[in-house]
Scaffold this motif. Sequence first.
Motif, PDB file in Angstrom:
ATOM      1  N   GLY A 201      -3.712  34.125  64.005  1.00 39.70           N
ATOM      2  CA  GLY A 201      -2.709  33.178  63.540  1.00 39.70           C
ATOM      3  C   GLY A 201      -2.731  32.978  62.041  1.00 39.70           C
ATOM      4  N   ASP A 202      -2.197  31.871  61.597  1.00 40.56           N
ATOM      5  CA  ASP A 202      -2.011  31.573  60.173  1.00 40.56           C
ATOM      6  C   ASP A 202      -3.347  31.611  59.431  1.00 40.56           C
ATOM      7  OD1 ASP A 202       0.079  30.765  61.780  1.00 40.56           O
ATOM      8  OD2 ASP A 202       0.491  28.930  60.667  1.00 40.56           O
ATOM      9  N   THR A 203      -3.402  32.352  58.335  1.00 42.70           N
ATOM     10  CA  THR A 203      -4.643  32.428  57.550  1.00 42.70           C
ATOM     11  C   THR A 203      -4.598  31.546  56.296  1.00 42.70           C
ATOM     12  OG1 THR A 203      -3.756  34.476  56.573  1.00 42.70           O
ATOM     13  CG2 THR A 203      -5.367  34.697  58.350  1.00 42.70           C
ATOM     14  N   HIS A 204      -3.405  31.193  55.816  1.00 50.35           N
ATOM     15  CA  HIS A 204      -3.238  30.241  54.709  1.00 50.35           C
ATOM     16  C   HIS A 204      -4.122  30.559  53.498  1.00 50.35           C
ATOM     17  CE1 HIS A 204      -0.458  27.441  56.581  1.00 50.35           C
ATOM     18  NE2 HIS A 204      -1.159  27.506  57.705  1.00 50.35           N
ATOM     19  N   GLY A 205      -4.295  31.835  53.207  1.00 51.23           N
ATOM     20  CA  GLY A 205      -5.051  32.210  52.019  1.00 51.23           C
ATOM     21  C   GLY A 205      -6.524  31.889  52.080  1.00 51.23           C
TER      22      GLY A 205
ATOM     23  N   GLY B 113      -0.485  33.587  53.218  1.00 52.55           N
ATOM     24  CA  GLY B 113      -0.953  32.685  52.177  1.00 52.55           C
ATOM     25  C   GLY B 113      -1.709  33.295  51.020  1.00 52.55           C
ATOM     26  N   PHE B 114      -1.897  34.618  51.020  1.00 54.57           N
ATOM     27  CA  PHE B 114      -2.616  35.240  49.905  1.00 54.57           C
ATOM     28  C   PHE B 114      -1.676  35.692  48.794  1.00 54.57           C
ATOM     29  CE2 PHE B 114      -5.694  35.491  53.322  1.00 54.57           C
ATOM     30  CZ  PHE B 114      -6.897  35.206  52.683  1.00 54.57           C
ATOM     31  N   LEU B 115      -0.391  35.345  48.936  1.00 54.29           N
ATOM     32  CA  LEU B 115       0.584  35.551  47.862  1.00 54.29           C
ATOM     33  C   LEU B 115       1.238  34.189  47.622  1.00 54.29           C
ATOM     34  CD1 LEU B 115       2.113  38.852  49.208  1.00 54.29           C
ATOM     35  CD2 LEU B 115       0.735  38.640  47.152  1.00 54.29           C
ATOM     36  N   TRP B 116       0.563  33.378  46.839  1.00 52.09           N
ATOM     37  CA  TRP B 116       0.994  31.988  46.692  1.00 52.09           C
ATOM     38  C   TRP B 116       1.126  31.543  45.242  1.00 52.09           C
ATOM     39  CZ3 TRP B 116       3.570  28.706  49.365  1.00 52.09           C
ATOM     40  CH2 TRP B 116       3.558  27.337  49.043  1.00 52.09           C
ATOM     41  N   ASP B 117       0.014  31.620  44.474  1.00 46.28           N
ATOM     42  CA  ASP B 117       0.062  31.067  43.114  1.00 46.28           C
ATOM     43  C   ASP B 117      -0.255  32.081  42.020  1.00 46.28           C
ATOM     44  OD1 ASP B 117      -2.663  31.401  43.420  1.00 46.28           O
ATOM     45  OD2 ASP B 117      -3.138  29.261  43.454  1.00 46.28           O
ATOM     46  N   ASP B 118      -0.497  33.352  42.426  1.00 43.09           N
ATOM     47  CA  ASP B 118      -0.747  34.431  41.456  1.00 43.09           C
ATOM     48  C   ASP B 118      -1.948  34.135  40.562  1.00 43.09           C
ATOM     49  OD1 ASP B 118       0.047  36.991  40.712  1.00 43.09           O
ATOM     50  OD2 ASP B 118       1.233  36.284  39.014  1.00 43.09           O
ATOM     51  N   SER B 119      -2.904  33.368  41.083  1.00 42.23           N
ATOM     52  CA  SER B 119      -4.070  32.969  40.296  1.00 42.23           C
ATOM     53  C   SER B 119      -5.128  34.073  40.280  1.00 42.23           C
ATOM     54  CB  SER B 119      -4.688  31.699  40.887  1.00 42.23           C
ATOM     55  OG  SER B 119      -5.179  31.958  42.197  1.00 42.23           O
ATOM     56  N   ARG B 120      -6.118  33.898  39.401  1.00 44.07           N
ATOM     57  CA  ARG B 120      -7.216  34.857  39.333  1.00 44.07           C
ATOM     58  C   ARG B 120      -7.979  34.883  40.656  1.00 44.07           C
ATOM     59  NH1 ARG B 120     -11.411  34.599  34.406  1.00 44.07           N
ATOM     60  NH2 ARG B 120      -9.498  35.298  33.358  1.00 44.07           N
ATOM     61  N   ARG B 121      -8.205  33.707  41.237  1.00 39.90           N
ATOM     62  CA  ARG B 121      -8.906  33.659  42.519  1.00 39.90           C
ATOM     63  C   ARG B 121      -8.119  34.401  43.596  1.00 39.90           C
ATOM     64  NH1 ARG B 121      -9.929  28.201  46.008  1.00 39.90           N
ATOM     65  NH2 ARG B 121      -7.756  28.612  46.513  1.00 39.90           N
ATOM     66  N   GLU B 122      -6.813  34.217  43.593  1.00 41.79           N
ATOM     67  CA  GLU B 122      -5.986  34.910  44.580  1.00 41.79           C
ATOM     68  C   GLU B 122      -6.070  36.424  44.395  1.00 41.79           C
ATOM     69  OE1 GLU B 122      -2.209  33.157  46.122  1.00 41.79           O
ATOM     70  OE2 GLU B 122      -1.356  34.731  44.849  1.00 41.79           O
ATOM     71  N   HIS B 123      -6.042  36.888  43.156  1.00 42.50           N
ATOM     72  CA  HIS B 123      -6.176  38.320  42.895  1.00 42.50           C
ATOM     73  C   HIS B 123      -7.520  38.837  43.384  1.00 42.50           C
ATOM     74  CE1 HIS B 123      -2.612  39.390  40.357  1.00 42.50           C
ATOM     75  NE2 HIS B 123      -2.527  38.066  40.322  1.00 42.50           N
TER      76      HIS B 123
ATOM     77  N   PHE C  50       7.940  33.380  48.201  1.00 46.29           N
ATOM     78  CA  PHE C  50       8.881  34.477  48.416  1.00 46.29           C
ATOM     79  C   PHE C  50       9.260  35.179  47.118  1.00 46.29           C
ATOM     80  CE2 PHE C  50       9.132  32.205  52.374  1.00 46.29           C
ATOM     81  CZ  PHE C  50       9.251  33.227  53.306  1.00 46.29           C
ATOM     82  N   ASP C  51       9.111  34.512  45.979  1.00 43.88           N
ATOM     83  CA  ASP C  51       9.337  35.196  44.701  1.00 43.88           C
ATOM     84  C   ASP C  51       8.310  36.303  44.511  1.00 43.88           C
ATOM     85  OD1 ASP C  51      11.491  33.575  44.086  1.00 43.88           O
ATOM     86  OD2 ASP C  51      10.273  32.123  42.979  1.00 43.88           O
ATOM     87  N   LEU C  52       7.040  36.003  44.809  1.00 43.80           N
ATOM     88  CA  LEU C  52       6.000  37.024  44.704  1.00 43.80           C
ATOM     89  C   LEU C  52       6.170  38.100  45.767  1.00 43.80           C
ATOM     90  CD1 LEU C  52       2.761  34.895  44.056  1.00 43.80           C
ATOM     91  CD2 LEU C  52       4.006  36.301  42.403  1.00 43.80           C
ATOM     92  N   LEU C  53       6.411  37.667  46.979  1.00 36.60           N
ATOM     93  CA  LEU C  53       6.490  38.598  48.110  1.00 36.60           C
ATOM     94  C   LEU C  53       7.614  39.615  47.905  1.00 36.60           C
ATOM     95  CD1 LEU C  53       5.330  39.279  50.893  1.00 36.60           C
ATOM     96  CD2 LEU C  53       6.925  37.622  51.881  1.00 36.60           C
TER      97      LEU C  53
END
Length: 220
Positions: A6-10, A36-46, A69-72
């Motif tokens: 199910g939902d992983t939410h990053g 959820g791993f395409l959310w804020d384009d942060s260093r942690r997310e990368h 959705f802008d990132l996706l």
Amino acid sequence: MIYVTGDTHGDIGRFRDKQMKKLKKGDTLIVCGDFGFLWDDSRREHNDLKRLMSKNYTIAFVDGCHENFDLLEGYPVTEWNGGKVHMIAENIIHLMRGQVFEIEGKRIFTFGGGHSQDYDFRSDEKWWKREQPSDEEIAEGIHNLREYDYKIDYVITHEPPASLKDCLGVDVLERLEMHAFFEDMIKVCTYEKWFFGKCHIDKHIPMKFYAMFDGVIPLK
């Protein structure tokens, strides 16, 4: 082997859970929305995405209500196993709406998107109207199902069919066109199992429906 969760939410910790240990090289994990791993384009997310890229299995996901959705949509659209995808990385793939994929000999219909129940708290930022499926996406889904004579093996969505709300103990706060589409699918499609996220519970609703959250189960 194909697995569903199910939902992983990053939450990168989900991928360290012992249930994920069962996945092996060449397997496919399908996430039922809110990846959820395409959310804020942060260093942690990368850094988290790099960790996921190091996995020796494929992570495929339908979009949910909490995606950027802008990132996706900045990723190229290509074809993978018979359906349209956004290719995030070699092993991280967004399964687009209304597609039929053939994976390990199984036909899998995907339809992400839905309605954010926390819309009032997110409307000024971090909310995208594109979370709600369009008429064109529904029409494409109908076309693709018709191409397979409405016979598929598995359905993967983020939203549950609205008719299951009493079984789930949740309210469907807003009726969308996709809810009517899902009800029509139940009537006309032949399928073995239907998996969905959003409700943050793991529950089997006899005979064919599975609410998914942090469980990881194989498609057999």
